[in-house]
Design a protein around this motif. Structure first.
Motif: not given
Length: 530
Positions: A92-93, A113-114, A132-140, A146-153
């Motif tokens: 994450l950067v 998926t992590a 706020g709180i962010g979430i990223a995921r990785s499938r490799d 790592w891909e940051k998800l769109r800003i959650p609620t």
């Protein structure tokens, strides 16, 4: 002849490596943030997947320029043995509307998926004050991308705070900082958030009631990891038990099941809530998870630091064996001045990975992971020793700057006994590790450990009765010293001897006789790349 740009980069990398290898305070087998500023240096996002342990580390990347001057990023390392670590690209950067990246946790879903949860900080003046709180995921399979998800609620209205209204229209001021690991139950994903920003906002409010004081956390849940709803407080501090006080907060939370043995295996049925209060460092609750009401019910409490907050920012995971393994940041960076850290080229050290489990008496147990034994070499075995009152005996260890020392101790009449490490010939500098048999304390005395760092005497509660054999393990790693006592207690601190001859190791006692048995030492092979 002048070097071209490519040759200059190679030379710079080599010079940096050589510079770090010459640093007398950089540990050899405790993980150290490889370069730049590990302040803050929280361990984050730990998880086990595909045969490897993954661990993130928070640090300030000075080549990432953002509004406010903080390039808080998550470095990423992985290992198959908890000892030797491979560096990945930063997970994450800062960047875009997702903001900077502060502390959080990790989770691996059923499909492999992590996910990383993190406190998303603002990065430009164009982004509203909220974070706020962010979430990223990785499938490799190696989790390099790592891909940051769109800003959650869980998007804040102020930094670390989420303001909403309940069903009756009453205002809610909710936590929105330092998200925990995610866990899954009955089709919902859950996480908790740390409470310090809420405490700071409301500490002087008119309603300055007990509700807004001390440690507690808010619980959220989601079906899709994007849209989250507030549940309620996950646990509430009980002011009658005096475990914690109103000055403390709950940040860097971790919530995981406790195994029933150091090797994992069958879960104990209890859960461990690890967290910090910023003023008093790492601590924990052991308790029951009431799944029907989504509440954590603390039953016992303990600390991992007692005199200050050196043992800080815990992070933990469950591995394939069912073990719970934790790390913590040893906050005492030195020199503490930022400009001197920049000259050193690095800062930030973690304690050795500890395995945690529940004892048959319901009390938390802890020990260094057994994988560390692969670093042992140059073994030495010493005869049993009975020391006369107020005396000491030198141990000729192979390397007084990098060693593991195991021994058993039994007070015959002594009031105080243990080990001196990083000791100069005439005790001009020394670090004392001992059992206080009169006061039932495990003691780490760094008041004469050198000219820098936190020169304090730390005392942890530890029942050490006369006539009882107590097994002690000591790890020395340049400027890091850890002592484990009978799987029931541990202290880890950083010390900074100045003298080149502060490498001695000596047994000592006071107030009476003591027996030292089963004394074994090893030199420890460095496992850090440099």
């Amino acid at each position: 002849m002048a070097l071209n740009e490519h040759e200059q980069k190679i030379a710079t990398a080599r010079h940096m490596r050589e510079h770090l290898l010459r640093d007398r305070y950089r540990p050899g087998y405790h993980f150290a943030i490889p370069e730049d500023i590990g302040m803050p240096g929280d361990p984050n996002g730990a998880f086990w997947a595909n045969g490897r342990y993954h661990l993130m580390y928070l640090y300030n990347r000075r080549d990432v320029k953002v509004w406010g001057g903080n390039g808080f990023s998550w470095g990423h390392i992985s290992s198959s043995d908890l000892v030797h670590w491979r560096h990945h690209p930063d997970a994450l950067v800062p960047g875009g509307d997702h903001g900077g990246c502060f502390s959080g946790g990790a989770f691996v879903d059923d499909d492999g998926t992590a996910y990383l949860t993190y406190w998303r900080l603002q990065t430009s003046e164009n982004i509203p004050d909220g974070s706020g709180i962010g979430i990223a995921r990785s499938r490799d399979p190696h989790f390099d991308e790592w891909e940051k998800l769109r800003i959650p609620t869980l998007d804040g209205t102020q930094s670390g705070i989420l303001e909403k209204h309940d069903g009756a229209g009453n205002p809610l001021v909710l936590c929105n900082a330092d998200p925990s690991n995610i866990w899954k139950k009955d089709g919902f994903y859950y996480l908790q958030a740390g409470n310090l920003p809420v405490l700071r906002k409301l500490e002087n409010s008119e309603d300055g009631s007990k509700r807004w004081k001390g440690d507690w956390v808010d619980l959220f849940r989601s079906r899709d990891l994007v849209n989250w709803e507030y549940v309620h407080r996950f646990y509430a501090r009980n002011p009658t038990n005096r475990w914690t006080d109103e000055s403390e907060d709950d940040m860097c939370p971790s919530f995981l099941p406790l195994p029933s043995s150091p090797s994992g295996g069958v879960p104990s049925g209890k859960y461990l809530q690890l967290f910090i209060s910023h003023n008093k460092g790492c601590q924990y609750y052991v308790g029951t998870y009431d799944e029907g009401r989504d509440l954590f019910l603390p039953e016992t409490h303990g600390r991992m630091t007692w005199v200050d907050n050196t043992f800080f920012a815990p992070e933990a995971l469950i591995d394939d064996k069912g073990r719970q393994i934790m790390w913590a940041w040893l906050l005492d960076n030195v020199p503490s001045e930022p400009e001197q850290q920049i000259l050193a080229g690095w800062s930030g050290v973690y304690c050795l990975p500890r395995t945690l489990w529940l004892g048959e008496d319901g009390i938390l147990r802890m020990a260094p992971v057994p994988e560390l034994s692969v670093l042992r070499y140059n073994p030495r075995v010493f005869d049993d020793v009975i020391l006369d009152p107020d005396s000491e005996k030198a141990l000729e260890v192979a390397n007084g700057e990098s060693a593991e020392i195991n021994f058993s101790i039994e007070s015959l009449t002594a009031t105080h006994a243990g080990l001196k490490v990083r000791t100069s010939p005439h005790d001009e500098e020394t670090t004392l590790l001992s059992c206080d048999f009169e006061r039932n304390k495990l003691v780490f005395d760094s008041t004469r450990s050198g000219n820098a760092g936190r020169k304090v005497k730390e005392e942890a509660p530890f029942e050490c009765r006369r006539g009882e054999r107590i097994d002690l393990r000591v790890f020395i790693d340049r400027a890091v010293v850890e002592i484990f006592a009978g799987d029931r207690q541990a202290i880890a601190r950083r010390v900074y001897p100045v003298r080149d001859d502060s490498t001695g190791v000596r047994l000592f006692c006071s107030g009476g006789e003591v027996a030292f048995t089963r004394i074994r030492t090893w030199e420890m092979m460095p496992s850090n790349a440099w």
